[in-house]
Design an enzyme around this catalytic site. Structure first.
Site, short mmCIF file in Angstrom:
data_model
loop_
_atom_site.label_atom_id
_atom_site.label_comp_id
_atom_site.label_asym_id
_atom_site.label_seq_id
_atom_site.Cartn_x
_atom_site.Cartn_y
_atom_site.Cartn_z
N GLY A 1 2.76 2.45 10.80
CA GLY A 1 3.70 3.54 10.61
C GLY A 1 4.46 3.94 11.86
N HIS B 1 -9.35 1.65 5.30
CA HIS B 1 -8.05 1.75 5.97
C HIS B 1 -8.18 2.67 7.17
CE1 HIS B 1 -3.85 2.65 6.70
NE2 HIS B 1 -3.58 1.54 6.03
N ASN C 1 0.88 -1.18 0.00
CA ASN C 1 0.00 0.00 0.00
C ASN C 1 0.91 1.23 0.00
OD1 ASN C 1 -1.76 2.08 0.50
ND2 ASN C 1 -2.35 1.41 2.56
N GLU D 1 -6.42 4.97 8.18
CA GLU D 1 -6.17 6.39 7.86
C GLU D 1 -7.42 7.04 7.28
OE1 GLU D 1 -2.66 5.54 5.62
OE2 GLU D 1 -1.66 4.99 7.49
N GLU E 1 -5.13 -4.64 10.80
CA GLU E 1 -4.10 -3.62 10.97
C GLU E 1 -4.35 -2.88 12.29
OE1 GLU E 1 -2.31 -2.56 6.87
OE2 GLU E 1 -3.89 -1.12 7.30
N SER F 1 3.73 -1.97 10.39
CA SER F 1 5.18 -2.00 10.61
C SER F 1 5.82 -3.34 10.25
CB SER F 1 5.52 -1.63 12.06
OG SER F 1 5.12 -0.29 12.32
N LYS G 1 0.16 4.23 -0.23
CA LYS G 1 -0.47 5.41 0.39
C LYS G 1 -0.28 6.65 -0.51
CE LYS G 1 -0.01 3.20 4.84
NZ LYS G 1 0.14 3.30 6.29
P1 13P Z 1 3.23 0.49 7.65
O1 13P Z 1 3.71 -0.80 7.06
O2 13P Z 1 3.94 1.69 7.13
O3 13P Z 1 3.15 0.43 9.14
O4 13P Z 1 1.71 0.67 7.13
C1 13P Z 1 0.85 -0.38 7.23
C2 13P Z 1 -0.38 -0.04 6.49
O5 13P Z 1 -1.11 0.86 6.87
C3 13P Z 1 -0.68 -0.79 5.26
O6 13P Z 1 -1.96 -0.52 4.81
#
Ligand code: 13P
Length: 256
Positions: free
Chosen positions: A174, A96, A9, A98, A168, A213, A11
């Site tokens: 992150g 997601h 992803n 976010e 997640e 992560s 982002k």
């Molecule tokens: P990270 O791997 O950067 O922690 O992000 C995970 C994520 O949100 C994948 O959708």
């Protein structure tokens, strides 16, 4: 045999030029390798077309990070599922954390999007997971239960083969703090049980990814867990060498 999906992803990262470079490096890295794992890339909307052209004649799948539930209409700034389908997207990430946090998406909206994605024959990757506060208050399983119950409502059991779930935990995204393997396995086993409770036996085949992560260093300990069928990878998917190393790890687990 265990199935595995390693999904990147990206982002809101990568211009079109950067996306093409990154995907070329990934293709180069898997050249002449026997791939047992599926690989999926979800670039930003603006890169999907360019990435799809580079991916032509490869086995790497691509998808989008979001969509609107309506097929068309007066929704300035939104992207519809038919638009993504025409570009060849097979998967769309839905809900997601976010989007839940910054764009106020709730379980009802996420369910609407998931049903719309399924109706057009694509696969929703439905993201669920608890916040740090919810975990600390021992509410993790209540939250996952609610997210699954509402997220899966009015979804037919015959759609199970199309559905992907991504667990997640919000506190692991992150932050560099991945969930411990025991926490991941416990959550995944719970999620699988809930899916079967809500959707019936066919739901036992639903792929459940872990995200939060994941790096080349912790990938093995997570991907080898019984109820983990791959990863949804953010930061580590932006560096081809690290992403390739995670793919290699998944492959070697499947080779066993
Ligand atoms: P990270 O791997 O950067 O922690 O992000 C995970 C994520 O949100 C994948 O959708």
């Amino acid at each position: 045999m265990k199935k595995m999906l390693i999904a990147g992803n990206w982002k809101m990262n990568m211009t079109t030029t950067e996306s093409v470079k990154l995907i070329q490096n990934i293709i180069e890295g898997i050249k002449n390798k026997k791939l047992l794992t599926d690989i999926l890339i979800c670039p930003p909307f603006t890169s999907i077309d360019a990435v799809s052209k580079v991916l032509k004649d490869t086995k790497i799948l691509y998808g989008a990070q979001n969509c609107h539930f309506e097929s068309k209409g007066a929704y300035t700034g939104e992207i519809s599922i038919p638009m993504l389908k025409e570009l060849g997207c097979k998967f769309i990430i839905i809900g997601h954390s976010e989007r839940r946090t910054y764009f106020f998406e709730n379980d009802e909206l996420i369910n609407k999007k998931a049903r719309a994605v399924l109706a057009l024959g694509l696969s929703p990757i439905i993201c669920i997971g608890e916040t740090l506060r919810e975990r600390e208050e021992n509410r993790t399983f209540d939250v996952l239960k609610r997210q699954i119950e509402i997220g899966m409502s009015r979804i037919e059991p015959e759609n199970c083969a199309q559905i992907v779930i991504a667990y997640e935990p919000v506190w692991a995204i992150g932050t560099g703090i991945s969930a411990e393997p025991e926490q991941v396995q416990e959550a995944h086993a719970f999620i699988k049980g809930e899916l079967v409770r809500v959707l019936g036996k066919r739901a036992s085949s639903i792929i459940v990814l872990y995200g939060g992560s994941v790096t080349d260093e912790n990938a093995k300990s997570i991907l080898e867990l019984t109820d983990v069928h791959g990863g949804l990878i953010g930061g580590a998917s932006l560096k081809s060498d690290i992403f390739l190393s995670i793919i290699e790890t998944a492959n070697s687990i499947l080779e066993k």
